[in-house]
Design a protein around this motif. Structure first.
Motif, PDB file in Angstrom:
ATOM      1  N   ASP A  90      10.308   9.550  11.756  1.00  0.00           N
ATOM      2  CA  ASP A  90      10.925   9.984  10.437  1.00  0.00           C
ATOM      3  C   ASP A  90      10.540   9.190   9.247  1.00  0.00           C
ATOM      4  OD1 ASP A  90      12.148   7.836  11.108  1.00  0.00           O
ATOM      5  OD2 ASP A  90      14.170   8.445  10.782  1.00  0.00           O
ATOM      6  N   GLU A  91       9.225   8.239   9.827  1.00  0.00           N
ATOM      7  CA  GLU A  91       8.826   7.333   8.835  1.00  0.00           C
ATOM      8  C   GLU A  91       7.401   7.743   8.348  1.00  0.00           C
ATOM      9  OE1 GLU A  91      11.020   3.106   9.580  1.00  0.00           O
ATOM     10  OE2 GLU A  91       8.837   3.286  10.406  1.00  0.00           O
ATOM     11  N   ALA A  92       6.710   7.205   7.274  1.00  0.00           N
ATOM     12  CA  ALA A  92       5.358   7.563   6.956  1.00  0.00           C
ATOM     13  C   ALA A  92       4.832   6.135   6.359  1.00  0.00           C
ATOM     14  CB  ALA A  92       4.996   8.732   6.274  1.00  0.00           C
ATOM     15  N   TYR A  93       3.656   5.714   6.590  1.00  0.00           N
ATOM     16  CA  TYR A  93       3.225   4.575   5.738  1.00  0.00           C
ATOM     17  C   TYR A  93       1.651   5.012   5.347  1.00  0.00           C
ATOM     18  CZ  TYR A  93       0.596   2.627   9.474  1.00  0.00           C
ATOM     19  OH  TYR A  93      -0.247   2.387  10.756  1.00  0.00           O
ATOM     20  N   CYS A  94       1.137   4.443   4.448  1.00  0.00           N
ATOM     21  CA  CYS A  94      -0.374   4.472   4.205  1.00  0.00           C
ATOM     22  C   CYS A  94      -1.233   3.382   4.456  1.00  0.00           C
ATOM     23  CB  CYS A  94      -0.586   4.613   2.416  1.00  0.00           C
ATOM     24  SG  CYS A  94      -2.092   4.949   1.933  1.00  0.00           S
TER      25      CYS A  94
ATOM     26  N   GLN B 228       7.507  11.557   0.726  1.00  0.00           N
ATOM     27  CA  GLN B 228       8.202  10.273  -0.178  1.00  0.00           C
ATOM     28  C   GLN B 228       9.322   9.774   0.545  1.00  0.00           C
ATOM     29  OE1 GLN B 228       8.917   9.942  -4.657  1.00  0.00           O
ATOM     30  NE2 GLN B 228      10.303  10.844  -4.099  1.00  0.00           N
ATOM     31  N   GLU B 229      10.156  10.684   1.117  1.00  0.00           N
ATOM     32  CA  GLU B 229      11.501  10.100   1.671  1.00  0.00           C
ATOM     33  C   GLU B 229      10.856   9.581   3.216  1.00  0.00           C
ATOM     34  OE1 GLU B 229      15.096   9.310   2.615  1.00  0.00           O
ATOM     35  OE2 GLU B 229      14.494  10.197   0.885  1.00  0.00           O
ATOM     36  N   ARG B 230       9.782   9.973   4.021  1.00  0.00           N
ATOM     37  CA  ARG B 230       9.343   9.389   4.820  1.00  0.00           C
ATOM     38  C   ARG B 230       9.111   8.024   4.770  1.00  0.00           C
ATOM     39  NH1 ARG B 230       8.123  14.554   5.886  1.00  0.00           N
ATOM     40  NH2 ARG B 230       5.763  14.001   5.659  1.00  0.00           N
ATOM     41  N   MET B 231       8.196   7.778   3.682  1.00  0.00           N
ATOM     42  CA  MET B 231       7.687   6.507   2.942  1.00  0.00           C
ATOM     43  C   MET B 231       8.907   5.562   2.800  1.00  0.00           C
ATOM     44  SD  MET B 231       4.219   7.220   1.172  1.00  0.00           S
ATOM     45  CE  MET B 231       2.918   7.458   2.059  1.00  0.00           C
ATOM     46  N   VAL B 232      10.019   6.219   2.089  1.00  0.00           N
ATOM     47  CA  VAL B 232      11.064   5.491   1.441  1.00  0.00           C
ATOM     48  C   VAL B 232      11.874   4.721   2.829  1.00  0.00           C
ATOM     49  CG1 VAL B 232      13.524   5.516   0.709  1.00  0.00           C
ATOM     50  CG2 VAL B 232      11.714   6.536  -0.526  1.00  0.00           C
TER      51      VAL B 232
ATOM     52  N   LEU C  65      -7.085  10.282   0.022  1.00  0.00           N
ATOM     53  CA  LEU C  65      -6.062   9.330   0.044  1.00  0.00           C
ATOM     54  C   LEU C  65      -5.021   9.881   1.100  1.00  0.00           C
ATOM     55  CD1 LEU C  65      -5.467   9.177  -3.798  1.00  0.00           C
ATOM     56  CD2 LEU C  65      -5.560   7.163  -2.268  1.00  0.00           C
ATOM     57  N   ARG C  66      -4.865  11.382   1.279  1.00  0.00           N
ATOM     58  CA  ARG C  66      -3.836  11.787   2.471  1.00  0.00           C
ATOM     59  C   ARG C  66      -4.408  11.375   3.616  1.00  0.00           C
ATOM     60  NH1 ARG C  66      -0.324  12.691   4.793  1.00  0.00           N
ATOM     61  NH2 ARG C  66       1.266  14.245   4.851  1.00  0.00           N
ATOM     62  N   ASN C  67      -5.720  11.313   3.883  1.00  0.00           N
ATOM     63  CA  ASN C  67      -6.108  10.885   5.330  1.00  0.00           C
ATOM     64  C   ASN C  67      -5.823   9.573   5.991  1.00  0.00           C
ATOM     65  OD1 ASN C  67      -7.443  13.326   5.491  1.00  0.00           O
ATOM     66  ND2 ASN C  67      -9.307  12.674   4.900  1.00  0.00           N
ATOM     67  N   LEU C  68      -5.246   8.728   4.750  1.00  0.00           N
ATOM     68  CA  LEU C  68      -4.935   7.364   5.230  1.00  0.00           C
ATOM     69  C   LEU C  68      -3.583   7.380   5.643  1.00  0.00           C
ATOM     70  CD1 LEU C  68      -6.538   5.427   2.016  1.00  0.00           C
ATOM     71  CD2 LEU C  68      -7.162   5.708   4.255  1.00  0.00           C
ATOM     72  N   VAL C  69      -2.627   8.601   5.480  1.00  0.00           N
ATOM     73  CA  VAL C  69      -1.233   8.278   5.766  1.00  0.00           C
ATOM     74  C   VAL C  69      -0.793   8.618   7.142  1.00  0.00           C
ATOM     75  CG1 VAL C  69       0.953   9.571   5.489  1.00  0.00           C
ATOM     76  CG2 VAL C  69      -0.496   9.317   3.338  1.00  0.00           C
ATOM     77  N   VAL C  70      -0.215   7.741   7.701  1.00  0.00           N
ATOM     78  CA  VAL C  70       0.159   7.854   9.085  1.00  0.00           C
ATOM     79  C   VAL C  70       1.814   8.156   9.026  1.00  0.00           C
ATOM     80  CG1 VAL C  70       0.677   6.525  11.128  1.00  0.00           C
ATOM     81  CG2 VAL C  70      -1.306   5.894   9.960  1.00  0.00           C
ATOM     82  N   GLU C  71       1.885   9.180   9.949  1.00  0.00           N
ATOM     83  CA  GLU C  71       3.389   9.676   9.976  1.00  0.00           C
ATOM     84  C   GLU C  71       4.014   9.416  11.481  1.00  0.00           C
ATOM     85  OE1 GLU C  71       4.498  13.237   8.169  1.00  0.00           O
ATOM     86  OE2 GLU C  71       2.500  13.340   7.339  1.00  0.00           O
ATOM     87  N   ARG C  72       4.713   8.631  11.397  1.00  0.00           N
ATOM     88  CA  ARG C  72       5.604   8.257  12.972  1.00  0.00           C
ATOM     89  C   ARG C  72       7.121   8.646  12.828  1.00  0.00           C
ATOM     90  NH1 ARG C  72       2.809   2.179  13.481  1.00  0.00           N
ATOM     91  NH2 ARG C  72       4.702   1.884  12.066  1.00  0.00           N
TER      92      ARG C  72
ATOM     93  N   ILE D  13       0.954  -1.173  -0.135  1.00  0.00           N
ATOM     94  CA  ILE D  13      -0.026   0.201   0.022  1.00  0.00           C
ATOM     95  C   ILE D  13       0.945   1.043  -0.011  1.00  0.00           C
ATOM     96  CG2 ILE D  13      -1.838   1.293   1.402  1.00  0.00           C
ATOM     97  CD1 ILE D  13      -2.901  -1.286   0.138  1.00  0.00           C
ATOM     98  N   THR D  14       1.748   1.271   0.818  1.00  0.00           N
ATOM     99  CA  THR D  14       2.677   2.480   0.777  1.00  0.00           C
ATOM    100  C   THR D  14       3.804   2.590  -0.364  1.00  0.00           C
ATOM    101  OG1 THR D  14       3.019   2.160   3.391  1.00  0.00           O
ATOM    102  CG2 THR D  14       4.688   3.348   2.103  1.00  0.00           C
TER     103      THR D  14
END
Length: 652
Positions: free
Chosen positions: A320-324, A78-82, A311-318, A59-60
């Motif tokens: 320095d990371e982020a996932y969807c 994008q960098e946090r998802m990476v 779509l953006r509402n599904l993103v979780v930022e923790r 998903i991410t």
């Protein structure tokens, strides 16, 4: 409820159980108070709960790929998802699994690799090289599943003949045709309709950097002839028909084709669901967002704005990371949290539970959704899983919420709300007596043989866990049709029981979840829990208890049932499921239950909650798995509170 101040100062304090895990030795009452306070800490000011719902890395990865498809790249996100994707590659096999500790998955690994490459990760660095070698060793990107191959076709990495037909004309087919949208599950139709527009128009990704992944193919994609696996003789027959039709596609009348695209657009735009997204699920939302762009709805159009926000509402930022997340679970979390708090308060909802119930009440769906295609006269009355998804309420949430409200009062308004819920549940019963999640009689099993259905989850047939939840509701209400519906549902559960005694759980892993669900439902309905078939299930639950007193089960049991007896670890919430099932069957004072309670007390964290990193809920078994972060918060609390309520005592 104010947070207790005494439990952290208890003389037992905390103990180190090894591996850095800090656990408590709270007595039972203090453990329940601590768990209750920890749960209440997560309640939103308006009364609801919504915990993270974490899917696998696909998903991410798809979120990054979507940004490059649209040419709308957020470099920081994008960098946090990476970082998130990098951290979850498994060095043991080089690629990405569908859940932590799971086997290599070629489809998920192709998406993660491509997303990282688009995000600027050097494909020659060691982790990327190892992932590439693993993908090639498993047959390369051509062996990916349907959804990955669609993505590769959109990015120009494989020819369109490498994906199954999803022509927009599917929206024009009559109901008597072997395929019709009403014959597949809600999640399938909300994905297929916007995807059909992208397929019919052969829409290409913007892909600003013009990057590809030809290095992931063992045979040049344009020369590949084995894009479609064959898993049965009916599939082979249908595939040959489908491939013949695909070759004839250029001859389809253009006038009809344009009408079909128009009808498909009308269908999904009607169901866009504002900032909550088409169907409330990520895959449908992504295809809708991309289709809106292709259809000419610019970035400033309200449809595009709301679809992008969904779509953006599904993103979780923790950090320095982020996932969807694949979707949001507020109704489910709120109802289950309220059940746990009610149990902890001796059967009466506390103030926090009452506020949660107040939040749930107005979210009952009253207007007709897609269920009216088969039940045109059936009025609404259900609840959906997400904040809003009025076209698709589900039986699982509806039974769980209505059962909760049944405990909350006997006002005329409440009685009417429960009556409407039961009316809807009874109206959604399948002919075999069981209940699916969103549909009745969604049992066109031949459709799982079409090339698009390589995930094996195109349908929403009746399942034991959802049926059990409905049984629990039907057995408690005074309703003219509840008795007949209950008898049919119990008969379904008896037929669905596995030879050894458990039940298969569709929406949780797996036999522990299904068996708990059924035992709980039968008990709520007032059945004699000493009947032989029920005792057989009790014996099975006891037989799979682990030496540490807990219970556990991995996702492998979906295709290797015998592994239910060889769980490598216990988890707090699976232990809670087993305890709740056993106590529903009158086993509160048994040694097995006492040992399970001891396990929960020993593994409770210093903050009052429990933690376990494992993914033990399926989106689609064998294909897509989830971690409900709330399960460690409310299920152990409910199990400990029920133990206290039924025994009035403490574990050994």
């Amino acid at each position: 409820m104010a947070r207790p101040t005494s439990y952290k100062d208890d003389a037992l304090g905390t103990t180190d159980q090894g591996g850095g895990l800090r656990t408590t030795g709270y007595p039972l009452d203090q453990a329940i108070a601590a768990a209750e306070a920890a749960l209440v800490d997560h309640q939103f000011p308006d009364g609801h709960w919504c915990f993270e719902l974490e899917g696998d890395c696909t998903i991410t990865a798809e979120y990054i790929l979507m940004m490059h498809f649209m040419g709308e790249i957020d470099p920081g996100l994008q960098e946090r998802m990476v970082r998130y994707l990098r951290a979850r590659r498994d060095p043991a096999h080089g690629g990405w699994p569908l859940y932590p500790g799971g086997p290599f998955d070629v489809s998920g690994s192709v998406k993660a690799y491509y997303a990282l490459k688009l995000a600027g990760v050097d494909p020659e660095e060691t982790p990327m090289a190892e992932a590439r070698e693993a993908i090639l060793a498993h047959g390369g990107a051509a062996r990916s599943n349907v959804f990955t191959r669609f993505l590769l076709a959109q990015f120009g990495q494989i020819p369109w003949r490498g994906v199954p037909m999803v022509p927009a004309e599917i929206v024009l087919l009559p109901t008597w045709f072997p395929f019709h949208l009403s014959k597949v599950s809600y999640w399938a139709r909300t994905v297929m309709v916007p995807l059909s527009i992208l397929y019919t128009r052969r829409v290409r990704a913007r892909n600003p950097q013009r990057l590809g992944v030809r290095e992931l193919f063992t045979v040049p994609p344009e020369r590949e002839r084995r894009y479609f696996p064959v898993w049965s003789w009916p599939n082979r027959l249908i595939l040959s028909i489908e491939r013949t039709a695909a070759r004839a596609e250029p001859l389809f009348p253009q006038r009809i084709r344009e009408r079909a695209v128009h009808e498909a657009a009308h269908w999904f735009i009607e169901r866009l669901n504002g900032e909550h997204g088409l169907g409330g699920i990520f895959p449908a939302m992504v295809y809708a967002y991309e289709a809106l762009d292709h259809l000419g709805y610019g970035p400033d159009h309200p449809y595009r704005i709301r679809a992008g926000r969904a779509l953006r509402n599904l993103v979780v930022e923790r950090g320095d990371e982020a996932y969807c997340q694949p979707c949001l679970s507020p109704v489910w979390d709120t109802a289950l949290a309220c059940h746990a708090l009610t149990e902890a308060n001796g059967g009466t909802p506390p103030e926090e539970g009452s506020r949660g119930m107040d939040w749930l009440r107005p979210r009952q769906v009253e207007e007709g959704g897609d269920w009216t295609a088969d039940n045109p006269d059936l009025a609404g009355g259900g609840w959906c899983f997400q904040y809003e998804n009025p076209h698709y309420p589900d039986l699982d949430d509806t039974a769980t919420v209505a059962n909760l409200l049944h405990n909350g009062g006997d006002s005329e308004q409440e009685a009417d709300r429960i009556r409407r819920a039961v009316d809807w549940v009874v109206g959604m019963q399948s002919r075999d007596g069981g209940f699916g999640a969103f549909n009745a009689d969604n049992t066109y099993h031949y459709l799982n043989e079409i090339p698009f259905a390589d995930h094996g989850a195109l349908l929403d047939p009746p399942t034991s866990d959802v049926t059990a939840r409905c049984v629990g509701l039907l057995g408690r209400v005074d309703h003219p049709e509840a008795g007949a519906a209950l008898r049919g549902a119990v008969d379904f559960l008896q037929r669905a029981q596995e030879p050894e005694g458990p039940w298969f759980g569709r929406w949780g892993t797996n036999y522990v979840y299904g068996t708990w669900s059924v035992l709980e439902g039968l008990s709520q309905a007032g059945l004699d829990m000493n009947e032989a078939w029920i005792r057989q299930a009790v014996r099975w639950l006891k037989s799979v208890q682990r030496p540490d007193g807990g219970w556990g089960e991995e996702n492998d049991t979906y295709f290797q049932p015998e592994r239910a007896r060889r769980a490598p670890r216990s988890t707090p919430f699976q232990t809670a499921w087993a305890l709740l099932g056993l106590m529903a069957a009158g086993e509160a004072r048994s040694p097995a239950v006492r040992a399970g309670v001891d396990y929960l007390l020993a593994t409770q964290g210093a903050d009052g909650g429990w933690e376990a990193p494992w993914f033990t809920a399926p989106g689609f078994p064998r294909v897509f798995h989830l971690k409900y972060h709330g399960y460690n918060k409310y299920f152990p609390l409910q199990a400990l509170a029920r133990y206290r309520n039924q025994t009035g005592g403490t574990p050994r």
